[in-house]
Design a protein around this motif. Structure first.
Motif, PDB file in Angstrom:
ATOM      1  N   LYS A  81       0.918  -1.346   0.041  1.00 23.40           N
ATOM      2  CA  LYS A  81      -0.018  -0.082   0.098  1.00 23.40           C
ATOM      3  C   LYS A  81       0.969   1.136   0.161  1.00 23.40           C
ATOM      4  CE  LYS A  81      -1.884   1.623   3.875  1.00 23.40           C
ATOM      5  NZ  LYS A  81      -1.423   2.942   3.612  1.00 23.40           N
ATOM      6  N   GLU A  82       1.887   1.266   0.662  1.00 23.58           N
ATOM      7  CA  GLU A  82       2.864   2.364   0.820  1.00 23.58           C
ATOM      8  C   GLU A  82       3.691   2.623  -0.568  1.00 23.58           C
ATOM      9  OE1 GLU A  82       2.785   4.349   3.251  1.00 23.58           O
ATOM     10  OE2 GLU A  82       1.496   3.571   4.842  1.00 23.58           O
ATOM     11  N   ALA A  83       4.014   1.398  -1.069  1.00 27.15           N
ATOM     12  CA  ALA A  83       4.740   1.640  -2.474  1.00 27.15           C
ATOM     13  C   ALA A  83       3.728   2.240  -3.516  1.00 27.15           C
ATOM     14  CB  ALA A  83       5.020   0.340  -3.000  1.00 27.15           C
ATOM     15  N   LYS A  84       2.321   1.992  -3.336  1.00 25.62           N
ATOM     16  CA  LYS A  84       1.281   2.311  -4.303  1.00 25.62           C
ATOM     17  C   LYS A  84       1.081   4.083  -3.787  1.00 25.62           C
ATOM     18  CE  LYS A  84      -2.972   1.504  -6.450  1.00 25.62           C
ATOM     19  NZ  LYS A  84      -4.123   0.522  -6.507  1.00 25.62           N
ATOM     20  N   GLU A  85       1.217   4.194  -2.653  1.00 25.98           N
ATOM     21  CA  GLU A  85       1.142   5.735  -2.172  1.00 25.98           C
ATOM     22  C   GLU A  85       2.299   6.650  -2.951  1.00 25.98           C
ATOM     23  OE1 GLU A  85       0.761   8.258   1.850  1.00 25.98           O
ATOM     24  OE2 GLU A  85       0.084   6.431   2.028  1.00 25.98           O
ATOM     25  N   SER A  86       3.479   5.791  -2.758  1.00 23.44           N
ATOM     26  CA  SER A  86       4.744   6.624  -3.189  1.00 23.44           C
ATOM     27  C   SER A  86       4.480   7.140  -4.355  1.00 23.44           C
ATOM     28  CB  SER A  86       5.866   5.682  -2.922  1.00 23.44           C
ATOM     29  OG  SER A  86       6.035   5.679  -1.575  1.00 23.44           O
ATOM     30  N   GLU A  87       3.839   6.008  -5.356  1.00 28.10           N
ATOM     31  CA  GLU A  87       3.702   6.339  -6.745  1.00 28.10           C
ATOM     32  C   GLU A  87       2.760   7.548  -6.757  1.00 28.10           C
ATOM     33  OE1 GLU A  87       2.775   3.153  -9.496  1.00 28.10           O
ATOM     34  OE2 GLU A  87       2.733   1.933  -7.790  1.00 28.10           O
ATOM     35  N   TYR A  88       1.537   7.818  -5.976  1.00 28.02           N
ATOM     36  CA  TYR A  88       0.979   8.694  -6.211  1.00 28.02           C
ATOM     37  C   TYR A  88       1.641  10.192  -5.780  1.00 28.02           C
ATOM     38  CZ  TYR A  88      -2.815  11.838  -4.982  1.00 28.02           C
ATOM     39  OH  TYR A  88      -3.843  13.177  -4.752  1.00 28.02           O
ATOM     40  N   TRP A  89       2.535  10.060  -4.899  1.00 24.20           N
ATOM     41  CA  TRP A  89       3.412  11.405  -4.448  1.00 24.20           C
ATOM     42  C   TRP A  89       4.328  11.807  -5.657  1.00 24.20           C
ATOM     43  CZ3 TRP A  89       0.204  14.123  -1.825  1.00 24.20           C
ATOM     44  CH2 TRP A  89      -0.461  13.615  -0.701  1.00 24.20           C
ATOM     45  N   LEU A  90       4.844  10.826  -6.286  1.00 22.52           N
ATOM     46  CA  LEU A  90       5.665  11.034  -7.267  1.00 22.52           C
ATOM     47  C   LEU A  90       5.024  11.601  -8.685  1.00 22.52           C
ATOM     48  CD1 LEU A  90       7.998   7.702  -6.707  1.00 22.52           C
ATOM     49  CD2 LEU A  90       8.911   9.961  -6.575  1.00 22.52           C
ATOM     50  N   LYS A  91       3.991  10.900  -8.639  1.00 20.52           N
ATOM     51  CA  LYS A  91       3.157  11.640 -10.229  1.00 20.52           C
ATOM     52  C   LYS A  91       2.928  13.038  -9.889  1.00 20.52           C
ATOM     53  CE  LYS A  91       1.042   7.034 -11.348  1.00 20.52           C
ATOM     54  NZ  LYS A  91      -0.320   6.289 -11.308  1.00 20.52           N
ATOM     55  N   LEU A  92       2.444  13.424  -8.794  1.00 19.23           N
ATOM     56  CA  LEU A  92       2.084  14.871  -8.246  1.00 19.23           C
ATOM     57  C   LEU A  92       3.471  15.602  -8.538  1.00 19.23           C
ATOM     58  CD1 LEU A  92      -0.306  14.983  -5.192  1.00 19.23           C
ATOM     59  CD2 LEU A  92      -0.668  15.781  -7.556  1.00 19.23           C
ATOM     60  N   LEU A  93       4.502  15.089  -7.786  1.00 17.71           N
ATOM     61  CA  LEU A  93       5.914  15.818  -8.016  1.00 17.71           C
ATOM     62  C   LEU A  93       6.176  16.052  -9.400  1.00 17.71           C
ATOM     63  CD1 LEU A  93       7.520  14.567  -4.948  1.00 17.71           C
ATOM     64  CD2 LEU A  93       6.833  16.893  -5.182  1.00 17.71           C
ATOM     65  N   LEU A 108       9.351   6.195 -10.050  1.00 16.98           N
ATOM     66  CA  LEU A 108       7.920   5.844 -10.462  1.00 16.98           C
ATOM     67  C   LEU A 108       8.086   4.368 -10.770  1.00 16.98           C
ATOM     68  CD1 LEU A 108       5.905   8.569 -12.073  1.00 16.98           C
ATOM     69  CD2 LEU A 108       5.345   7.397  -9.889  1.00 16.98           C
ATOM     70  N   ILE A 109       9.033   4.005 -11.680  1.00 20.45           N
ATOM     71  CA  ILE A 109       9.314   2.777 -12.182  1.00 20.45           C
ATOM     72  C   ILE A 109       9.485   1.868 -11.164  1.00 20.45           C
ATOM     73  CG2 ILE A 109      10.606   1.174 -13.517  1.00 20.45           C
ATOM     74  CD1 ILE A 109      10.788   3.563 -15.574  1.00 20.45           C
ATOM     75  N   GLU A 110      10.563   2.119 -10.275  1.00 21.42           N
ATOM     76  CA  GLU A 110      11.021   1.537  -9.108  1.00 21.42           C
ATOM     77  C   GLU A 110       9.689   1.182  -8.128  1.00 21.42           C
ATOM     78  OE1 GLU A 110      13.692  -0.609  -6.787  1.00 21.42           O
ATOM     79  OE2 GLU A 110      13.245  -0.387  -8.618  1.00 21.42           O
ATOM     80  N   ALA A 111       8.984   2.082  -7.803  1.00 28.03           N
ATOM     81  CA  ALA A 111       7.842   2.160  -6.958  1.00 28.03           C
ATOM     82  C   ALA A 111       6.767   1.204  -7.295  1.00 28.03           C
ATOM     83  CB  ALA A 111       7.234   3.375  -6.559  1.00 28.03           C
ATOM     84  N   ASN A 112       6.695   1.169  -8.739  1.00 33.23           N
ATOM     85  CA  ASN A 112       5.679   0.263  -9.439  1.00 33.23           C
ATOM     86  C   ASN A 112       6.342  -1.211  -9.225  1.00 33.23           C
ATOM     87  OD1 ASN A 112       4.830  -1.101 -12.138  1.00 33.23           O
ATOM     88  ND2 ASN A 112       3.302   0.188 -11.469  1.00 33.23           N
ATOM     89  N   GLU A 113       7.680  -1.302  -9.338  1.00 32.16           N
ATOM     90  CA  GLU A 113       8.037  -2.688  -9.497  1.00 32.16           C
ATOM     91  C   GLU A 113       8.112  -3.416  -8.000  1.00 32.16           C
ATOM     92  OE1 GLU A 113      12.112  -2.813 -11.304  1.00 32.16           O
ATOM     93  OE2 GLU A 113      11.193  -2.216 -13.245  1.00 32.16           O
TER      94      GLU A 113
END
Length: 126
Positions: A81-93, A108-113
């Protein structure tokens, strides 16, 4: 162009030790946040990214020191869940920091992996 610690990480081979890999992800998110412009949105989104990216590895480590199978599964789900949340914040940034677009894209690629790896582990434990 000045070489940063972040760039040297991406020039190396990927780490396959998941504990180390989650640590490197959290570290590199911190390097990114440290170098972003000090705007209100970058500061607030950066704080959230620092929290969620660090939580990926922290929950993974806690899960490895499991108290039982249910605890392991619970911690791995939180980590995912936290990896998915990290993707969200990275997309905003990424949307608001075009000059860092490539660097954020790699994170973003790393968070997704990481999310996919954790999902695979969770699915195998069910």
């Amino acid at each position: 162009m000045i070489k940063t610690k972040f760039q040297s990480y991406w020039e190396k081979k990927k780490t396959y030790n998941l504990e180390r890999r989650t640590f490197e992800f959290a570290r590199d998110c911190r390097f990114l946040v440290k170098e972003l412009k000090n705007t209100i949105s970058n500061i607030e989104d950066g704080k959230q990214l620092v929290r969620s990216s660090g939580s990926v590895g922290a929950n993974y480590i806690e899960g490895n020191e499991k108290l039982g199978d249910k605890d392991l599964l619970f911690k791995l789900r939180i980590s995912r869940k936290e990896a998915k949340e990290s993707e969200y914040w990275l997309k905003l940034l990424k949307e608001l920091n075009e000059n860092e677009s490539e660097r954020i894209h790699k994170l973003l690629i790393e968070a997704n992996e990481l999310r996919k790896i954790l999902s695979s582990i969770v699915n195998k434990l069910r």
